[in-house]
Design a protein around this motif. Structure first.
Motif, PDB file in Angstrom:
ATOM      1  N   LYS A  52      -0.676  10.034   6.178  1.00 55.17           N
ATOM      2  CA  LYS A  52       0.442   9.656   5.314  1.00 55.17           C
ATOM      3  C   LYS A  52       1.494   8.820   6.044  1.00 55.17           C
ATOM      4  CE  LYS A  52       0.340  13.169   1.708  1.00 55.17           C
ATOM      5  NZ  LYS A  52       0.229  12.141   0.661  1.00 55.17           N
ATOM      6  N   GLN A  65       4.924  -3.903  -0.375  1.00 53.16           N
ATOM      7  CA  GLN A  65       5.078  -2.468  -0.184  1.00 53.16           C
ATOM      8  C   GLN A  65       3.709  -1.814  -0.348  1.00 53.16           C
ATOM      9  OE1 GLN A  65       8.304  -1.038   0.324  1.00 53.16           O
ATOM     10  NE2 GLN A  65       9.018  -3.151   0.481  1.00 53.16           N
ATOM     11  N   SER A  66       3.615  -0.578   0.089  1.00 52.15           N
ATOM     12  CA  SER A  66       2.351   0.124  -0.062  1.00 52.15           C
ATOM     13  C   SER A  66       2.604   1.586  -0.361  1.00 52.15           C
ATOM     14  CB  SER A  66       1.510  -0.025   1.212  1.00 52.15           C
ATOM     15  OG  SER A  66       0.225   0.540   1.033  1.00 52.15           O
ATOM     16  N   ARG A  67       1.641   2.191  -1.034  1.00 56.07           N
ATOM     17  CA  ARG A  67       1.678   3.624  -1.339  1.00 56.07           C
ATOM     18  C   ARG A  67       0.320   4.219  -1.069  1.00 56.07           C
ATOM     19  NH1 ARG A  67       1.797   3.674  -7.003  1.00 56.07           N
ATOM     20  NH2 ARG A  67       1.439   1.436  -7.053  1.00 56.07           N
ATOM     21  N   PRO A  69      -1.029   7.781  -2.192  1.00 51.50           N
ATOM     22  CA  PRO A  69      -0.772   9.099  -2.786  1.00 51.50           C
ATOM     23  C   PRO A  69      -1.710  10.188  -2.285  1.00 51.50           C
ATOM     24  CG  PRO A  69      -1.869   7.656  -4.362  1.00 51.50           C
ATOM     25  CD  PRO A  69      -1.542   6.818  -3.166  1.00 51.50           C
ATOM     26  N   CYS A  74      -5.127   3.862  -1.932  1.00 56.56           N
ATOM     27  CA  CYS A  74      -4.005   3.152  -1.315  1.00 56.56           C
ATOM     28  C   CYS A  74      -3.695   1.946  -2.201  1.00 56.56           C
ATOM     29  CB  CYS A  74      -4.363   2.701   0.097  1.00 56.56           C
ATOM     30  SG  CYS A  74      -2.955   2.186   1.086  1.00 56.56           S
TER      31      CYS A  74
END
Lengths: 115, 115
Positions: A52, A65-67, A69, A74
């Motif tokens: 994470k 930006q990146s996420r 979860p 990704c």
């Protein structure tokens, strides 16, 4: 087959309209990468996640930006795409093994067009 | 500033002959080098690698040579086959502060093997 999947394969967006690209993996790898490849140029690392923990490259614009979860997914978010952001976006994964080179497995990429 | 350079954008070789793809790098701290192969509409796939402590690694028809003093590596394909026609990326691995591998890519060489 274990693999890295990117959706969509082709994405068209308008100048300034936010867009999200997705990557999923069935390899259960703990590291995920996003690369940008412009025409006739080398793939360039934008950022990566180690589990994470997010690691941004120094020259990656704030517009990106990146996420992540969970382990499998990704996302790459481009907040206000410009014409210069048109490129192929490659997702890759690797399994971190200390003191050993860790091969990166790539998805097929998403080609982004900005109108 | 391109740390990994592939100065030949394309190479055409007759089937059965040797293909030699070249790559130069500038950073003497790189400790691992790789070649990736990319077909159209697919992501790069790992082909062969070499550690900086070696000068040669062979895998079937593919051999990579490393000359550290010259900061040069090359990929030899013998004999070349039409199915080898693809874009070949040279990449160098840089160890990240979070213990992950970062790949620095060259711009690629498009190999065409003709009958």
């Amino acid at each position: 087959d274990a693999m890295v999947i990117q959706n969509p394969r082709y994405q068209v967006t308008q100048f300034g309209k936010p867009v999200t690209l997705s990557c999923s993996q069935t390899l259960n790898h703990n590291v995920m990468y996003w690369y940008q490849q412009k025409s006739s140029q080398a793939p360039k690392l934008l950022f990566h996640y180690y589990d994470k923990d997010f690691n941004n490259e120094a020259d990656t614009p704030d517009n990106f930006q990146s996420r992540r979860p969970n382990t499998s997914f990704c996302f790459l978010d481009i907040r206000s795409p410009g014409l210069g952001d048109a490129a192929m976006y490659l997702c890759a994964t690797s399994r971190d093994v200390p003191s050993s080179y860790n091969e990166q497995f790539f998805g097929p990429g998403t080609r982004l067009t900005v109108l | 500033d391109q740390q990994v350079k592939q100065n030949s954008p394309s190479l055409s070789v007759q089937e059965g002959r040797i293909s030699i793809l070249n790559c130069d790098y500038t950073n003497s701290m790189f400790d691992y080098f790789l070649w990736y192969k990319k077909y159209p509409a697919e992501g790069p796939t790992f082909l062969i690698s070499i550690s900086s402590i070696k000068d040669k690694n062979e895998d079937g028809r593919f051999t990579v040579f490393l000359n550290k003093s010259a900061k040069h590596l090359s990929l030899h394909i013998v004999p070349s086959q039409p199915g080898d026609s693809a874009v070949y990326f040279c990449a160098a691995s840089e160890w990240g502060m979070d213990n992950t591998d970062k790949l620095i890519f060259g711009t690629g060489t498009r190999l065409q093997v003709f009958p």
